[in-house]
Design an enzyme around this catalytic site. Structure first.
Site, PDB file in Angstrom:
ATOM      1  CG  ASN A  12     -56.424  -7.426  15.640  1.00 26.99           C
ATOM      2  OD1 ASN A  12     -56.668  -6.670  16.635  1.00 26.99           O
ATOM      3  ND2 ASN A  12     -55.988  -8.499  15.145  1.00 26.99           N
ATOM      4  CE  LYS A  14     -53.880  -7.426  11.929  1.00 27.16           C
ATOM      5  NZ  LYS A  14     -52.928  -7.839  10.751  1.00 27.16           N
ATOM      6  CG  HIS A  96     -52.320 -11.928  15.757  1.00 27.88           C
ATOM      7  ND1 HIS A  96     -51.094 -11.363  14.508  1.00 27.88           N
ATOM      8  CD2 HIS A  96     -53.449 -11.899  14.610  1.00 27.88           C
ATOM      9  CE1 HIS A  96     -52.271 -10.597  13.425  1.00 27.88           C
ATOM     10  NE2 HIS A  96     -53.715 -11.151  14.005  1.00 27.88           N
ATOM     11  CD  GLU A  98     -49.781  -8.150  12.070  1.00 28.81           C
ATOM     12  OE1 GLU A  98     -50.963  -7.986  13.192  1.00 28.81           O
ATOM     13  OE2 GLU A  98     -51.005  -8.846  11.041  1.00 28.81           O
ATOM     14  CD  GLU A 166     -54.439 -15.015  12.411  1.00 29.66           C
ATOM     15  OE1 GLU A 166     -54.341 -14.189  11.231  1.00 29.66           O
ATOM     16  OE2 GLU A 166     -55.134 -14.182  12.841  1.00 29.66           O
ATOM     17  N   GLY A 172     -52.880 -10.699   3.648  1.00 28.83           N
ATOM     18  CA  GLY A 172     -52.396  -8.974   2.895  1.00 28.83           C
ATOM     19  C   GLY A 172     -51.300  -9.903   2.035  1.00 28.83           C
ATOM     20  CB  SER A 212     -57.347 -12.064   3.340  1.00 27.52           C
ATOM     21  OG  SER A 212     -55.827 -11.573   3.079  1.00 27.52           O
TER      22      SER A 212
HETATM   23  C1  PEP Z   1     -55.126 -11.577  10.865  1.00 14.79           C
HETATM   24  O1  PEP Z   1     -53.785 -10.418   9.979  1.00 14.79           O
HETATM   25  O2  PEP Z   1     -54.835 -11.850  11.958  1.00 14.79           O
HETATM   26  C2  PEP Z   1     -55.764 -11.591   9.546  1.00 14.79           C
HETATM   27  C3  PEP Z   1     -57.348 -11.871   9.542  1.00 14.79           C
HETATM   28  O3  PEP Z   1     -55.917 -10.015   8.498  1.00 14.79           O
HETATM   29  P1  PEP Z   1     -56.070  -9.832   7.428  1.00 14.79           P
HETATM   30  O4  PEP Z   1     -57.778 -10.481   7.686  1.00 14.79           O
HETATM   31  O5  PEP Z   1     -56.285  -8.859   7.078  1.00 14.79           O
HETATM   32  O6  PEP Z   1     -56.167 -11.160   6.493  1.00 14.79           O
END
Ligand code: PEP
Length: 268
Positions: A12, A14, A96, A98, A166, A172, A212
């Site tokens: 993604n 983003k 998602h 976010e 998730e 992060g 991550s």
């Molecule tokens: C996300 O925000 O959906 C995500 C998986 O980000 P990251 O891989 O950076 O944790």
């Protein structure tokens, strides 16, 4: 992972790309060897969907990162599933974290979006989220059950849905989920499907992990029983993405130099 469930990776981008970044990422993805056994999808901002579709190899699908719950109307700033499909998106990411945390999307709104996206013919990556406070208060199962109870009745065709777990607390934050923590929750979700939807759906629905994931962690996670792939954010902008797509069948790509595990000594 059951052999019937094709490994699935969603990178993604983003809101972290512009036209020229999409050109360089697409060039990278065209030049490397990507495991064709993996179904690989790139999440792209709506305004660049056509651009990405025209540049990416044809075996890499494109996903929109959101859509609205109806086909048309006076909804300034929104896009419909039909619109993103016309721009080349086969998949749509819904729910998602976010969207949930920053834009206040509720389980109910997400469910309505899922129903409409499926009825418009799109495929959906539906995200369910575990927050740090869920884990700390041992409320993970209840939090996921609440989200699944809203989502499941909205799904009219599970063969066009990938479920993304998730772990928000591992995204992060510098804290990584251990493979056993990931497996425990994926199993929980599959059991939820088995008990509440049916055995066939539980066995065939792909459940992927997000939090991550990187080139360093993907291989160990890829061997988990209930894991069928990854949703990646930050690694989607780096060559790491290639290793993640190839996590189940790793092979050297021409962009990587193979470093010997031990120093190679030459005879003097
Ligand atoms: C996300 O925000 O959906 C995500 C998986 O980000 P990251 O891989 O950076 O944790």
């Amino acid at each position: 992972m059951a052999p019937s469930r094709r490994f699935f990776v969603l990178g993604n981008w983003k809101m972290n790309v512009n036209a020229s970044r999409i050109e360089s990422l697409s060039r990278l993805l065209s030049e490397v060897k990507l495991d064709r056994k993996t179904e690989f999808v790139v999440g792209c901002p709506s305004c660049y969907l056509s651009h990405a579709r025209s540049l990416l190899p044809s075996h890499v699908a494109v996903a929109a990162q959101n859509c609205y719950k109806v086909a048309r109307g006076n909804f300034s700033g929104e896009v419909s599933p039909a619109m993103v499909q016309e721009c080349g998106a086969e998949w749509i990411i819904l729910g998602h974290p976010e969207r949930r945390t920053i834009f206040g999307e509720t389980d109910d709104l997400i469910a309505q979006k899922v129903t409409h996206a499926l009825s418009a013919g799109a495929k959906v990556v539906a995200c369910v989220v575990e927050r740090a406070e869920d884990r700390e208060s041992q409320l993970t199962e209840a939090a996921l059950a609440r989200q699944m109870q809203a989502l499941a009745p909205a799904v009219t065709d599970w063969s066009r849905v990938v479920l993304a777990f998730e772990a928000l607390w591992a995204s992060g934050t510098g804290v990584l989920a251990t493979p056993s923590q990931v497996q425990e929750v994926l199993y929980m979700l599959r059991e939820w499907l088995r008990l509440n939807v049916g055995s066939h759906v539980a066995e065939t629905t792909r459940i992927i992990y997000a939090g991550s994931v990187s080139a360093a962690t993907c291989q160990e996670l890829a061997s988990l029983d209930d894991l069928d792939g990854f949703l990646v954010g930050s690694a989607a902008l780096k060559p790491d993405l290639v290793s993640i797509v190839n996590a189940r069948h790793p092979r050297p790509s021409k962009l990587f130099v193979v470093i010997p595990a031990r120093p190679v000594y030459r005879k003097a």
